[in-house]
Scaffold this motif. Structure first.
Motif, short mmCIF file in Angstrom:
data_model
loop_
_atom_site.label_atom_id
_atom_site.label_comp_id
_atom_site.label_asym_id
_atom_site.label_seq_id
_atom_site.Cartn_x
_atom_site.Cartn_y
_atom_site.Cartn_z
N THR A 42 0.84 -1.21 0.00
CA THR A 42 0.00 0.00 0.00
C THR A 42 0.87 1.25 0.00
OG1 THR A 42 -1.71 -1.19 1.21
CG2 THR A 42 -1.83 1.21 1.25
N ASP A 43 1.93 1.25 0.82
CA ASP A 43 2.84 2.40 0.85
C ASP A 43 3.48 2.63 -0.52
OD1 ASP A 43 2.46 2.82 3.60
OD2 ASP A 43 4.08 1.44 4.12
N ILE A 44 3.91 1.55 -1.15
CA ILE A 44 4.57 1.68 -2.46
C ILE A 44 3.58 2.17 -3.51
CG2 ILE A 44 5.74 0.38 -4.30
CD1 ILE A 44 6.92 -1.39 -2.01
N LEU A 45 2.35 1.66 -3.48
CA LEU A 45 1.34 2.14 -4.43
C LEU A 45 1.02 3.62 -4.22
CD1 LEU A 45 -1.12 -0.89 -4.57
CD2 LEU A 45 0.33 -0.02 -6.43
N GLN A 46 0.95 4.06 -2.96
CA GLN A 46 0.70 5.47 -2.69
C GLN A 46 1.87 6.33 -3.16
OE1 GLN A 46 -0.12 5.43 1.52
NE2 GLN A 46 -2.32 5.17 1.20
N LEU A 47 3.08 5.84 -2.97
CA LEU A 47 4.27 6.55 -3.44
C LEU A 47 4.25 6.66 -4.96
CD1 LEU A 47 6.91 7.76 -2.26
CD2 LEU A 47 7.97 5.55 -2.69
N PHE A 48 3.88 5.55 -5.62
CA PHE A 48 3.80 5.55 -7.07
C PHE A 48 2.73 6.54 -7.56
CE2 PHE A 48 2.01 3.94 -11.09
CZ PHE A 48 3.14 4.00 -11.87
N GLN A 49 1.59 6.57 -6.88
CA GLN A 49 0.51 7.50 -7.25
C GLN A 49 0.98 8.95 -7.12
OE1 GLN A 49 -2.30 6.75 -8.73
NE2 GLN A 49 -2.83 8.89 -8.88
N ARG A 50 1.70 9.25 -6.04
CA ARG A 50 2.22 10.61 -5.86
C ARG A 50 3.21 10.95 -6.97
NH1 ARG A 50 3.63 9.95 0.00
NH2 ARG A 50 5.71 10.39 -0.73
N TRP A 51 4.05 9.98 -7.36
CA TRP A 51 4.99 10.21 -8.44
C TRP A 51 4.25 10.48 -9.75
CZ3 TRP A 51 5.69 7.37 -12.95
CH2 TRP A 51 6.72 7.85 -13.77
N ARG A 52 3.19 9.69 -10.02
CA ARG A 52 2.40 9.90 -11.25
C ARG A 52 1.81 11.29 -11.29
NH1 ARG A 52 -1.68 5.22 -12.69
NH2 ARG A 52 -2.66 7.10 -13.45
N GLU A 53 1.36 11.79 -10.15
CA GLU A 53 0.74 13.12 -10.09
C GLU A 53 1.76 14.25 -10.19
OE1 GLU A 53 -1.37 13.02 -6.39
OE2 GLU A 53 -2.87 11.59 -7.14
N THR A 54 2.96 14.06 -9.60
CA THR A 54 3.92 15.16 -9.50
C THR A 54 5.14 15.03 -10.40
OG1 THR A 54 5.16 14.11 -7.71
CG2 THR A 54 3.27 15.50 -7.08
N ARG A 55 5.49 13.77 -10.76
CA ARG A 55 6.72 13.48 -11.51
C ARG A 55 7.97 13.96 -10.75
NH1 ARG A 55 4.27 9.86 -14.33
NH2 ARG A 55 3.30 10.51 -16.23
N ASP A 56 7.89 13.98 -9.44
CA ASP A 56 8.99 14.42 -8.59
C ASP A 56 10.16 13.45 -8.74
OD1 ASP A 56 10.77 14.79 -6.42
OD2 ASP A 56 9.17 15.61 -5.17
#
Length: 198
Positions: free
Chosen positions: A163-177
């Protein structure tokens, strides 16, 4: 050569955090000033004492909302007290934004809220504080990057579940940080090409 009993192994919590911050800061360009890293290490050690984070208000123990701290700073007449309140606001914004982002995100509070509140508080202190103006100015200018540094330093070694990794991936998709991308790659996640996602 001194014996083990003669050697002092005293190491404070602030020293522990400063060492981790210095190691993590090597990846930042430009690297934060040593005084700023010292301040951040002291901040993390201070907030290791829950009495520094929580306040007693209306019969309840809770973290004082940043917006209420801001209101207090605006309403106080004394310049010295205003600086104290704004320092507490900036420090809490860094700490809470770095260590508990998921908790706030579930309540609709984004990272930008912490950056705006904390960065604004430190900006005022950079111009008006009696001491550490250079440190506060750097904290204001680079708040987002330093918030991320604190998050990495405090989260290193923490086991992440799916779940943590999926949330991190979702944040990356939104921000491309790029920092999130590096964290994901470090976890073994192969990221799609940026131009290839729809």
């Amino acid at each position: 050569m001194p014996s083990v009993s003669q050697t002092t192994f005293e190491r404070t919590l602030a020293d522990f955090f400063r060492e981790r911050l210095q190691a993590g800061a090597d990846d930042l360009d430009p690297r934060p000033q040593e005084e700023t890293l010292w301040y951040l290490g002291s901040l993390l050690a201070r907030f290791g004492d829950s009495d520094q984070v929580f306040s007693y208000d209306d019969g309840e123990i809770s973290v004082r909302p940043l917006a209420l701290l801001y209101r207090d700073a605006v309403e106080v007449d004394n310049h010295y007290h205003r600086c104290l309140i704004l320092r507490q606001l900036g420090d809490l914004a860094l700490f809470m934004g770095a260590l508990f982002p998921e908790n706030y995100r579930r309540r609709g509070i984004s990272r930008d809220y912490f950056i705006g509140m904390g960065g604004g508080a430190y900006d005022y202190l950079g111009e008006n504080a009696r001491h550490n103006r250079e440190v506060f100015s750097e904290l204001a200018e680079r708040f987002g990057r330093l918030l991320q540094l604190l998050a990495e330093v405090c989260g290193r070694g923490r086991e992440m579940d799916a779940t943590d990794i999926l949330q991190l991936f979702q944040r990356w998709r939104e921000t491309r940080d790029p920092q999130l991308a590096a964290q994901l790659r470090g976890l073994g996640v192969v990221l799609p090409e940026v131009g290839g996602m729809h």
